[in-house]
Design a protein around this motif. Structure first.
Motif, PDB file in Angstrom:
ATOM      1  N   LEU A 104     -30.650  59.893 -11.752  1.00 46.30           N
ATOM      2  CA  LEU A 104     -30.895  59.298 -13.066  1.00 46.30           C
ATOM      3  C   LEU A 104     -29.670  59.429 -13.974  1.00 46.30           C
ATOM      4  O   LEU A 104     -29.324  58.493 -14.703  1.00 46.30           O
ATOM      5  N   LEU A 141     -37.663  60.941 -16.996  1.00 48.25           N
ATOM      6  CA  LEU A 141     -37.338  59.516 -16.875  1.00 48.25           C
ATOM      7  C   LEU A 141     -37.785  58.753 -18.120  1.00 48.25           C
ATOM      8  O   LEU A 141     -37.059  57.897 -18.638  1.00 48.25           O
ATOM      9  N   TRP A 148     -37.480  51.913 -17.548  1.00 48.59           N
ATOM     10  CA  TRP A 148     -38.050  52.486 -16.328  1.00 48.59           C
ATOM     11  C   TRP A 148     -39.352  51.807 -15.934  1.00 48.59           C
ATOM     12  O   TRP A 148     -40.024  51.177 -16.755  1.00 48.59           O
TER      13      TRP A 148
END
Length: 290
Positions: A104, A141, A148
């Motif tokens: 990420l 996230l 996302w």
């Protein structure tokens, strides 16, 4: 042509996703630890994917330095990275959480347009270290600068191959009442859902297969596939609760996997229905493979 990085490409779902993304017209870059695996059959009859790969990036999500530029020039990142039945010293936290964090960070640095992550349906409620590591990553996230998509499958047909193996031996052992329900999904059907969901932004998709079964019915499908009369042994829920603390002392990795399956078999795990493949047909195909 949009470019996608598939991390976890040589795993069960990853292989179906590589093929589905290529067939949908994407330029496919894969992140792998070993190039050789691309030319070998995958687990549970998932496809050989070498012909669907445009570019190979060799790296390891647990080694942050090895990921530099893995997302360079990429529009989308797909990650199904995680420990399943792997052996070794790495923990779920090392791979499912920190490994995806490393990926990420690189996606953020390179400014990708979307990060799709494969989680587990109900992960926030299951006490297994496996699901908790995944849930912890999802929280990070959602706070990231990258748009996302989180996909929460109920479970794969491949997860239920163990029921088929028990049926081949003549008896299936089920935890709890055996009446809890789930709608598992085939990897190819889930990959198709992922392709269709790539353009969604900051979305959570709970995904199951087309049919809802009790675990008793799943066992019966397995016995039908192997041509044997169903013999089921129902193990009470309290027995699992009594055995788990001992297993935790003896084998922590195995303990966490058993906790995961114990939770799944003693709760209803049913999500929105997708796909066209059916578990009975999958069992028949698997039972014919020597």
């Amino acid at each position: 042509m949009k470019k996608i990085l598939v991390a976890g490409a040589t795993g069960y779902l990853g292989r179906f996703t590589v093929r589905a993304m290529k067939e949908a017209g994407y330029y496919v870059r894969v992140l792998v630890r070993s190039r050789e695996k691309l030319s070998r059959p995958g687990p549970f009859d998932s496809p050989v994917i070498s012909e669907f790969v445009d570019e190979v990036f060799v790296g390891d999500v647990t080694d942050e330095a090895s990921l530099v530029d893995v997302c360079e020039g990429v529009d989308y990142v797909f990650s199904s990275v995680g420990i399943t039945r792997q052996k070794g010293p790495l923990t779920f936290d090392d791979v499912d959480f920190l490994g995806n964090i490393h990926l990420l960070k690189e996606a953020e640095r390179c400014g990708v347009a979307r990060f799709m992550y494969i989680n587990v349906y109900g992960a926030e409620h299951c006490p297994s270290a496996l699901t908790q590591a995944k849930h912890k990553f999802v929280q990070e996230l959602k706070k990231s600068a990258v748009p996302w998509v989180v996909v929460n499958p109920t479970g794969y047909f491949s997860d239920l191959t163990e029921v088929l193996d028990m049926a081949k031996k003549g008896r299936a052992y089920l935890l709890g009442s055996g009446r809890n329900k789930m709608n598992p999904i085939h990897g190819a059907d889930l990959a198709a859902v992922c392709v269709d969901a790539l353009d969604q932004e900051n979305a959570v998709l709970d995904v199951g297969g087309p049919d809802v079964y009790t675990y008793r019915e799943i066992a019966d499908l397995a016995f039908d596939a192997v041509g044997k009369r169903p013999k089921r042994t129902i193990l009470p829920k309290w027995l699992g609760g009594a055995v788990l603390p001992l297993l935790r002392v003896v084998n922590r990795r195995q303990y966490d996997l058993v906790v995961f399956f114990f939770y799944m078999m003693t709760h209803d795990v049913v999500a929105e229905r997708y796909g066209s493949r059916h578990l009975g047909a999958y069992f028949l195909e698997e039972s014919s493979i020597e």
